[in-house]
Design a protein around this motif. Structure first.
Motif, mmCIF file in Angstrom:
data_model
loop_
_atom_site.group_PDB
_atom_site.id
_atom_site.type_symbol
_atom_site.label_atom_id
_atom_site.label_comp_id
_atom_site.label_asym_id
_atom_site.label_seq_id
_atom_site.Cartn_x
_atom_site.Cartn_y
_atom_site.Cartn_z
ATOM 1 N N SER A 1 64.341 -22.919 34.095
ATOM 2 C CA SER A 1 63.536 -24.030 34.616
ATOM 3 C C SER A 1 63.207 -25.087 33.561
ATOM 4 O O SER A 1 62.766 -26.175 33.897
ATOM 5 C CB SER A 1 62.249 -23.486 35.237
ATOM 6 O OG SER A 1 61.468 -22.830 34.258
ATOM 7 N N LYS B 1 70.634 -24.838 35.254
ATOM 8 C CA LYS B 1 69.633 -24.051 35.979
ATOM 9 C C LYS B 1 70.147 -22.642 36.303
ATOM 10 O O LYS B 1 69.369 -21.787 36.694
ATOM 11 C CB LYS B 1 69.221 -24.765 37.277
ATOM 12 C CG LYS B 1 68.679 -26.187 37.059
ATOM 13 C CD LYS B 1 67.366 -26.241 36.263
ATOM 14 C CE LYS B 1 66.888 -27.666 36.063
ATOM 15 N NZ LYS B 1 65.962 -27.851 34.949
ATOM 16 N N ASP C 1 63.591 -20.013 30.903
ATOM 17 C CA ASP C 1 62.893 -20.019 32.185
ATOM 18 C C ASP C 1 61.380 -20.001 31.975
ATOM 19 O O ASP C 1 60.609 -20.013 32.939
ATOM 20 C CB ASP C 1 63.338 -18.804 33.013
ATOM 21 C CG ASP C 1 63.458 -19.159 34.487
ATOM 22 O OD1 ASP C 1 63.665 -20.345 34.801
ATOM 23 O OD2 ASP C 1 63.338 -18.245 35.319
ATOM 24 N N ARG D 1 55.970 -17.050 37.701
ATOM 25 C CA ARG D 1 56.927 -18.099 37.346
ATOM 26 C C ARG D 1 56.232 -19.216 36.592
ATOM 27 O O ARG D 1 55.075 -19.547 36.867
ATOM 28 C CB ARG D 1 57.557 -18.653 38.639
ATOM 29 C CG ARG D 1 58.631 -19.675 38.373
ATOM 30 C CD ARG D 1 59.487 -19.954 39.601
ATOM 31 N NE ARG D 1 60.352 -21.100 39.346
ATOM 32 C CZ ARG D 1 61.463 -21.057 38.637
ATOM 33 N NH1 ARG D 1 61.868 -19.917 38.116
ATOM 34 N NH2 ARG D 1 62.186 -22.144 38.440
ATOM 35 N N GLU E 1 57.151 -23.170 35.673
ATOM 36 C CA GLU E 1 58.092 -24.298 35.771
ATOM 37 C C GLU E 1 58.086 -24.988 34.408
ATOM 38 O O GLU E 1 57.196 -25.793 34.103
ATOM 39 C CB GLU E 1 57.656 -25.273 36.873
ATOM 40 C CG GLU E 1 58.010 -24.838 38.273
ATOM 41 C CD GLU E 1 59.514 -24.660 38.489
ATOM 42 O OE1 GLU E 1 60.314 -25.292 37.768
ATOM 43 O OE2 GLU E 1 59.883 -23.867 39.372
ATOM 44 N N SER F 1 52.431 -25.912 37.479
ATOM 45 C CA SER F 1 53.711 -25.320 37.049
ATOM 46 C C SER F 1 53.728 -23.799 37.217
ATOM 47 O O SER F 1 54.762 -23.170 37.056
ATOM 48 C CB SER F 1 53.960 -25.654 35.584
ATOM 49 O OG SER F 1 53.148 -24.842 34.755
#
Ligand code: URA
Length: 433
Positions: A204, A209, A240, A347, A349, A414
């Motif tokens: 990311s 990607k 990532d 996660r 971003e 994010s």
């Protein structure tokens, strides 16, 4: 030869001759081709791609379009590393002194950050006194004397790429493998190192990607470098989430110092050491395992940190703040960002986190933007960690308090939270030799 015919030919998916490709690159370099024909050609390449032979000719012509650095006096000892970009990526600061401490020559030109990614030259420049502009004679002398020198890219290195890249950036033609390969490799070839390690980042915070496209890009660059007589390897690494905990120029120097002193381990240590090992393995023709052992030993023995200080001092930088990072300049204001919920961070971003650091003054959106060396973010938590509502997720640093709300919003936006921990991902997906 007419450019319009070349655009037609590429649009139909036909292979261009070497002469046609050199005509194109000459016209880009000497200004005889207008922006609209160059842009139309790039768009045709986006849709129709290029054969390996076409890419090799394009790269070679671009590499010869301006200055070329002659590192031949170092024989097979010169080595360079290039990253396709990331957030919190301070690996060059760490691996350059490791590799030099192990006997290779890291005579390197690095770039500045743009958009969400950081640049090594900005990080080095955040050390008071460090000079990023040296004459080529001084660059070579320093490399000869101490085995490491990192400066900004000379204005006339691969000028064809400079013009092409600026046009690609605004015509939606960045993402084409032949154009990325020729752009990166032309600069690396012109910079002269005998061995080149490419860090192709995925995730990311990266250009690429997915792993499959990163591998295609990596293999093509390795192939082109070899065709041009260089010793090549590529490491496909995970971007990532930000690398390490610090994002922002001086904050990253501080983290790099921690790694070189043997005090900071984790992802940034691992990725830096794997890249250093790939470089040493190429230069000395030894196994990756043996190279990794030498790199680890250079940290454990203190030699890598001593080499780092020798390097920074040689280029005019203040080393007192490296010995004692409490002496480093700090941003005037800091602000803790608290978790809005409980659970696991599933996660990050990463591009958005890079942009949040940019909002605080650590990056630039256009080339002329000034940078605040002390601005940035220090992460307290990363992907996979469990947090409780109200826990500190990160600390923001800036010179003006009014920069915090937008950066906090961007940072929180994010993150994703979940009830279960995400699967851990590898730091290095593959090494291509
Ligand atoms: N980095 C470059 O230098 N060029 C590209 O085309 C993409 C990333």
């Amino acid at each position: 030869m007419r450019m319009v015919d070349l655009i037609h030919k590429k649009r139909r998916g036909e292979e261009l001759t070497d002469e046609e490709i050199r005509f194109f690159v000459n016209g880009v370099t000497d200004g005889s081709l207008p922006d609209y024909q160059i842009s139309a050609f790039c768009m045709a390449v986006v849709f129709q791609s290029m054969s390996d032979r076409e890419i090799a000719t394009l790269t070679d012509a671009m590499a010869h379009s301006g200055d070329e650095i002659d590192l031949s006096e170092f024989g097979t000892l010169s080595v360079d590393k290039h990253s396709t970009g990331g957030v919190g990526d301070k690996t060059s600061l760490i691996l350059a002194p490791i590799v030099a401490a192990c006997g290779a020559k890291t005579a390197k030109m690095s770039g500045r950050g743009l958009g969400h990614t950081g640049g090594t030259v900005d990080k080095l420049e955040s050390i008071p006194g460090y000079r990023v502009e040296l004459s080529i004679e001084d660059f070579l002398k320093q490399s000869r004397d101490i085995g490491v020198c990192v400066i900004g890219q000379s204005a006339d290195l691969a000028p064809a790429d400079k013009r092409l890249y600026a046009l690609r950036d605004v015509t939606a033609t960045v993402e084409a493998i032949p154009l990325i390969v020729s752009s990166i490799m032309s600069k690396k070839l012109a910079a002269g190192a005998h061995s080149i390690v490419l860090d192709v980042t995925v995730g990311s915070g990266a250009f690429m990607k997915d792993i499959a496209s990163a591998e295609v890009l990596a293999r093509k660059m390795v192939e082109i470098g070899r065709r041009c007589g260089r010793n090549m390897a590529a490491v496909i690494s995970n971007m990532d989430e930000p690398l390490g905990h610090a994002i922002g120029n001086l904050l990253e120097v501080e983290e790099a110092v921690g790694v070189l002193k043997g005090e900071v381990k984790g992802d940034v240590y691992e990725v830096s050491l794997e890249l250093a090992a790939a470089m040493l393995s190429l230069v000395f023709g030894i196994s990756h395992e043996e190279a990794r052992k030498r790199a680890d030993e250079s940290i454990a023995s203190g030699k890598a940190f001593e080499k780092f200080k020798e390097w920074i001092a040689y280029q005019g930088g203040d080393t007192a703040c490296l010995d004692d990072t409490a002496k480093m300049a700090r941003a005037r204001f800091s602000h803790e960002v608290k978790s809005p919920e409980s659970g696991y961070i599933t996660r990050m971003e990463t591009e958005a986190i890079g942009n949040a650091a940019g909002l605080l003054g650590a990056g630039r959106m256009v080339k002329s933007d000034p940078i605040d060396p002390t601005a940035g973010i220090v992460l307290a938590k990363k992907t996979g960690e469990k947090v409780k509502k109200g826990d500190v997720l990160c600390t923001l640093y800036a010179d003006r308090e009014e920069l915090f709300p937008a950066a906090e919003k961007a940072f929180l936006g994010s993150l994703s939270f979940g009830k279960t921990a995400p699967e851990p991902q590898p730091l290095i997906y593959k090494i291509i030799r």
